[in-house]
Design an enzyme around this catalytic site. Structure first.
Site, PDB file in Angstrom:
ATOM      1  N   GLY A  11       0.788  -1.238   0.000  1.00 10.43           N
ATOM      2  CA  GLY A  11       0.000   0.000   0.000  1.00 10.43           C
ATOM      3  C   GLY A  11       0.814   1.279   0.000  1.00 10.43           C
ATOM      4  N   ARG A  62     -16.551 -15.725  -8.447  1.00 14.82           N
ATOM      5  CA  ARG A  62     -16.105 -14.341  -8.640  1.00 14.82           C
ATOM      6  C   ARG A  62     -17.288 -13.375  -8.764  1.00 14.82           C
ATOM      7  NH1 ARG A  62     -11.200 -12.463 -10.178  1.00 14.82           N
ATOM      8  NH2 ARG A  62     -10.538 -14.471 -10.997  1.00 14.82           N
ATOM      9  N   MET A  87      -4.741  -6.841  -6.537  1.00 16.95           N
ATOM     10  CA  MET A  87      -4.258  -7.996  -7.301  1.00 16.95           C
ATOM     11  C   MET A  87      -5.359  -8.994  -7.654  1.00 16.95           C
ATOM     12  SD  MET A  87      -1.197  -7.114  -7.667  1.00 16.95           S
ATOM     13  CE  MET A  87      -0.309  -8.545  -8.261  1.00 16.95           C
ATOM     14  N   ILE A  89      -8.515  -9.804 -10.564  1.00 12.95           N
ATOM     15  CA  ILE A  89      -9.178  -9.422 -11.813  1.00 12.95           C
ATOM     16  C   ILE A  89     -10.633  -9.139 -11.484  1.00 12.95           C
ATOM     17  CG2 ILE A  89      -9.933 -10.285 -14.066  1.00 12.95           C
ATOM     18  CD1 ILE A  89      -7.299 -11.913 -14.123  1.00 12.95           C
ATOM     19  N   HIS A 106      -0.049   0.470 -13.450  1.00 13.28           N
ATOM     20  CA  HIS A 106       0.629  -0.783 -13.786  1.00 13.28           C
ATOM     21  C   HIS A 106       2.126  -0.516 -13.963  1.00 13.28           C
ATOM     22  CE1 HIS A 106       1.014  -4.842 -15.277  1.00 13.28           C
ATOM     23  NE2 HIS A 106       1.796  -4.363 -16.230  1.00 13.28           N
ATOM     24  N   THR A 138     -10.792  -1.740 -18.042  1.00 12.19           N
ATOM     25  CA  THR A 138     -11.849  -2.377 -18.838  1.00 12.19           C
ATOM     26  C   THR A 138     -11.841  -3.855 -18.442  1.00 12.19           C
ATOM     27  OG1 THR A 138     -10.337  -2.881 -20.636  1.00 12.19           O
ATOM     28  CG2 THR A 138     -11.515  -0.781 -20.778  1.00 12.19           C
ATOM     29  N   GLU A 140     -10.638  -6.270 -19.987  1.00 12.00           N
ATOM     30  CA  GLU A 140      -9.410  -6.963 -20.406  1.00 12.00           C
ATOM     31  C   GLU A 140      -8.262  -6.523 -19.510  1.00 12.00           C
ATOM     32  OE1 GLU A 140      -8.395  -7.906 -24.139  1.00 12.00           O
ATOM     33  OE2 GLU A 140     -10.442  -8.553 -24.547  1.00 12.00           O
ATOM     34  N   LEU A 141      -7.492  -7.489 -19.013  1.00 10.55           N
ATOM     35  CA  LEU A 141      -6.432  -7.196 -18.039  1.00 10.55           C
ATOM     36  C   LEU A 141      -5.394  -6.205 -18.587  1.00 10.55           C
ATOM     37  CD1 LEU A 141      -5.180  -8.048 -15.261  1.00 10.55           C
ATOM     38  CD2 LEU A 141      -3.814  -9.697 -16.562  1.00 10.55           C
ATOM     39  N   ASP A 142      -5.142  -5.140 -17.824  1.00 11.41           N
ATOM     40  CA  ASP A 142      -4.068  -4.176 -18.114  1.00 11.41           C
ATOM     41  C   ASP A 142      -4.095  -3.641 -19.541  1.00 11.41           C
ATOM     42  OD1 ASP A 142      -3.139  -4.600 -15.512  1.00 11.41           O
ATOM     43  OD2 ASP A 142      -1.793  -6.210 -16.139  1.00 11.41           O
TER      44      ASP A 142
END
Ligand code: GRF
Length: 185
Positions: A11, A62, A87, A89, A106, A138, A140-142
């Site tokens: 953090g 999830r 961490m 998704i 990122h 969005t 989609e990851l990263d």
């Protein structure tokens, strides 16, 4: 302007965001973590910020987990949701509900190195530069639209640890600045 910060680990970005509240005229109204032993919880206590802890390990599903996050956010109705080392998704439905309001930082120059081990991958590729990217989240990851990117030259003496430190120092400056920029839009 009210923001919520999500984190999973030490953090240090959260700490910097908290430290800059007055200067940049935003308020961290609450924080969220999936990790009951995350170091960042200590910064929430220090700054007397409510920290919602929901351990993802207690959920197989999830959608159900993210449904609780969605209710948490709906109660708060923040202007901006800031992922700072979160961490997990996020499911498509959660992201779609808050699209345009969730940002992430990122530790690479996206589109290079989405995912983990970004510093090691930059070293192995013998990259000349490395840095950090702030982008909209969005499903989609990263890979959401980039808001800001800052880089520095990799020195011959750099290793993974030194790159982690250099990237974090950069992030501690640009993340609060970018939050301030976005809430003025
Ligand atoms: C940062 O380097 C950020 O880019 C990445 O996770 C790291 C979080 O570090 N998403 P900290 O927990 O803020 O120290």
């Amino acid at each position: 302007m009210r923001i919520v910060v999500f984190f999973s680990g030490t953090g240090t970005n959260l700490k910097s965001i908290l430290e800059h509240q007055k200067k940049y005229n935003y308020e961290v109204c609450s924080c969220f973590t999936n990790n009951p032993i995350a170091g960042g919880i200590g910064f929430c206590n220090e700054y007397k910020i409510d920290c919602k802890i929901i351990d993802h390990k207690n959920f197989n599903d999830r959608e159900k987990y993210d449904g609780l996050i969605n209710s948490y956010l709906e109660n708060l109705n923040p202007d901006l949701i800031v992922l700072a080392g979160y961490m997990r998704i996020m499911s498509k439905s959660l992201v779609d509900n808050w699209e345009g309001q969730i940002i992430n930082i990122h530790p690479s120059l996206l589109p290079k190195y989405p995912g983990l081990h970004t510093h090691q991958r930059a070293l192995e590729a013998k990259d000349k530069v490395h840095g950090s990217t702030i982008h909209f989240v969005t499903s989609e990851l990263d890979s959401g639209p980039i808001i800001r990117q800052e880089s520095f030259e990799i020195e011959p003496s750099d290793n993974e640890e030194s790159l982690i430190n250099k990237v974090k120092n950069l992030e501690h400056k640009i993340y609060p600045e970018t939050i301030s920029f976005l809430i003025k839009q």
